[in-house]
Design an enzyme around this catalytic site. Structure first.
Site, mmCIF file in Angstrom:
data_model
loop_
_atom_site.group_PDB
_atom_site.id
_atom_site.type_symbol
_atom_site.label_atom_id
_atom_site.label_comp_id
_atom_site.label_asym_id
_atom_site.label_seq_id
_atom_site.Cartn_x
_atom_site.Cartn_y
_atom_site.Cartn_z
ATOM 1 N N HIS A 67 17.137 15.072 12.769
ATOM 2 C CA HIS A 67 17.015 16.102 11.722
ATOM 3 C C HIS A 67 15.544 16.401 11.402
ATOM 4 C CE1 HIS A 67 17.944 18.620 8.413
ATOM 5 N NE2 HIS A 67 18.049 17.722 7.461
ATOM 6 N N CYS A 109 15.830 22.257 4.256
ATOM 7 C CA CYS A 109 16.476 21.913 5.525
ATOM 8 C C CYS A 109 17.218 23.098 6.129
ATOM 9 C CB CYS A 109 17.416 20.736 5.330
ATOM 10 S SG CYS A 109 16.631 19.370 4.460
#
Ligand SMILES: [Zn+2]
Lengths: 388, 133
Positions: A334, A85
């Site tokens: 996200h 991420c």
């Protein structure tokens, strides 16, 4: 090292974008950034792309040349960077370093992820590859469950409450409602969070950032070139990256984001500022507990006091240190590989004074905090409206 | 979607069947799994050891949203176990109702079926933990 500044930013809408392919997303964001920078495609000397796992999600690897090809700039170097991420936060760091050291004068850096073409179970499986596949995921660990383990222990050691976690989601949804690019634009309250389904106890659905599609892109240049193209260049004044164990259980204290603290220490030192000097921050709230732990690791709160910080309203849009004015990962969305540079897009808009209804008044210095996995990689950037 | 798990299961069978780890001869710390370098002090003087089979729950969660392959399991407990020798391991806690689990609860390692390879039907095993009564 020479000064480097951001001269253009672009970001797609985040969300379930059924009609957009991986390449469409990245090219959309890139063309927007190039237009914003008022440069030509031929001015780009290199591309850096953050992407976690296009191979798993859409069966496409080798996206460096793919994106250069579709941008019509084949020939130039195009790097793909992976750190779960934190992929594009770290791509941004590499791009910054390349320009700062004189390797290139003007580069495009961004991130992209296309996650919603597969089922939630499939995405949950892919995301778990950011944990230790053999010693964590094999036994049934999911990403929410790792942060749930941190949350449980943080609550046990410091008395952090379920309500304090919920307040993070409430704040970020309120901010997200002011961001036209956000995945979720609905305002919620504490009960929305507390009554949502359990994902990994004590974390509920509204403690978790969503699975999203999206891309973000930025044009950066050496100072002399930046000033030629832009009246409002945003300077990169601090940059830090640190790593921690891949498995959560190998850390002596799972209530503290050690790599984040180390990355922040480097960035603060380079910028010669203190946490107090930050006017606005975008932090990695993949789960509500992560934002609370980030407050502590970034020095906005003492250890164990992160829950109180949100309760006191310090990180609200009109507070002393507004955190996640974009809506954060929680509300903005996200798309993992796109998140790091999306945070920097938001800070650039904030520091230019172009953030519209979610503008933090008078913001001069901004901090971006992006992490991979359970905090195994963490990258912190500090941006400034004023040259240093 | 199938994954090439079978060779990896073979490579790691000692660790998963017997909870193997390493002990650093310099700083004396123990860690789960095979390593050539101590993650704590950097020493390369390590020996392979069988870790303690008992310990206590350091933190835990109940997973309601499972990954691929566990869709039909129902909620399950995942915990970080602090073993009696100081090493830590992550695993499922079984034979207990989630509402009875708490930090500090004493557990022991048990050997159980973990899952099944998608189509080939290879069943794979490993450690889990259960409360010590
Ligand atoms: Zn050692």
């Amino acid at each position: 090292m020479r000064n480097v500044a951001i001269i253009g930013v672009g970001i797609t809408k985040f969300g379930e974008l059924w009609d957009k392919q991986l390449r469409d997303l990245f090219i959309d964001a890139s063309l927007e950034a190039i237009k914003d920078a008022k440069v030509d495609l031929k001015d780009i000397q290199a591309i850096y792309i953050g992407n976690m796992s296009a191979g798993e999600w859409v069966e496409q690897e080798h996206i460096g040349p793919l994106m250069a090809d579709y941008l019509g700039v084949r020939g130039i170097p195009s790097y793909r960077v992976e750190s779960a991420c934190a992929s594009s936060g770290i791509a941004f760091k590499l791009a910054y370093e390349a320009v700062a050291t004189g390797l290139y004068d003007l580069v495009l850096v961004g991130g992209v992820e296309k996650m919603t073409d597969v089922s939630t179970e499939e995405s949950t499986h892919h995301l778990a590859s950011a944990a230790d596949r053999e010693y964590e995921a094999f036994f049934g660990v999911t990403f929410p469950s790792l942060y749930a383990l941190m949350a449980r222990r943080h609550m046990y050691e410091y008395g952090t409450t379920r309500e304090q976690l919920a307040l993070v989601a409430v704040k970020n949804h309120r901010n997200g409602s002011l961001n036209p690019k956000a995945h979720f634009r609905n305002v919620i309250n504490i009960d929305t969070v507390l009554n949502s389904p359990i994902v990994a106890d004590p974390l509920r659905l509204f403690d978790c950032s969503p699975i999203s599609d999206g891309a973000s892109a930025i044009v950066i240049a050496s100072e002399d070139i930046a000033r030629k193209y832009s009246d409002t260049p945003i300077y990169i004044i601090g940059s830090g990256f640190a790593t921690d164990t891949i498995a959560l259980h190998d850390r002596s204290d799972i209530t503290f984001l050690w790599a984040t603290a180390e990355a922040a220490k480097k960035a603060y030192k380079m910028a010669d500022i203190e946490p107090n000097d930050i006017d606005v921050a975008e932090v990695h709230d993949c789960f509500t507990i992560a934002e609370i732990m980030a407050y502590e690791a970034l020095g906005f709160a003492e250890r164990g006091e992160g829950g109180k910080l949100i309760e006191e309203g310090v990180t609200e849009l009109d507070g002393k240190i507004p955190v996640n004015p974009s809506g954060g990962l929680k509300a903005k969305g996200h798309p993992v590989g796109a998140t790091g540079t999306a945070q920097i897009v938001e800070l650039t808009l904030q520091l230019r004074g172009e953030a519209g209804k979610r503008q933090v008044q008078g913001a001069e210095i901004g901090l971006a905090h992006n992490m991979g996995g359970s905090g195994s990689s963490a990258v912190v950037h500090i941006l400034s409206r004023v040259r240093r | 979607m199938s994954s090439p798990r079978s060779p990896r299961i073979w490579q790691l069978k000692d660790i998963r069947y017997r909870l193997l780890g390493v002990e650093c001869n310099k700083c004396n710390k123990r860690f789960l799994g095979k390593r050539l370098v101590c993650p704590s002090c950097g020493s390369r003087d390590l020996k392979i050891v069988e870790l303690s089979r008992t310990g206590k729950i350091y933190s835990y969660t109940v997973v309601h949203t499972p990954p691929r392959g566990r869709e039909n399991y129902g909620p399950y407990i995942i915990a970080i176990i602090e073993l009696d020798d100081g090493a830590r391991a992550t695993g499922e806690v079984v034979d207990v109702d989630p509402s009875e689990v708490e930090i500090g609860m004493k557990v022991e390692m048990v050997f159980r079926r973990i899952g099944e390879e998608d189509r080939a039907g290879i069943i794979y095993y490993g450690y889990k933990f259960r409360p010590i009564l």
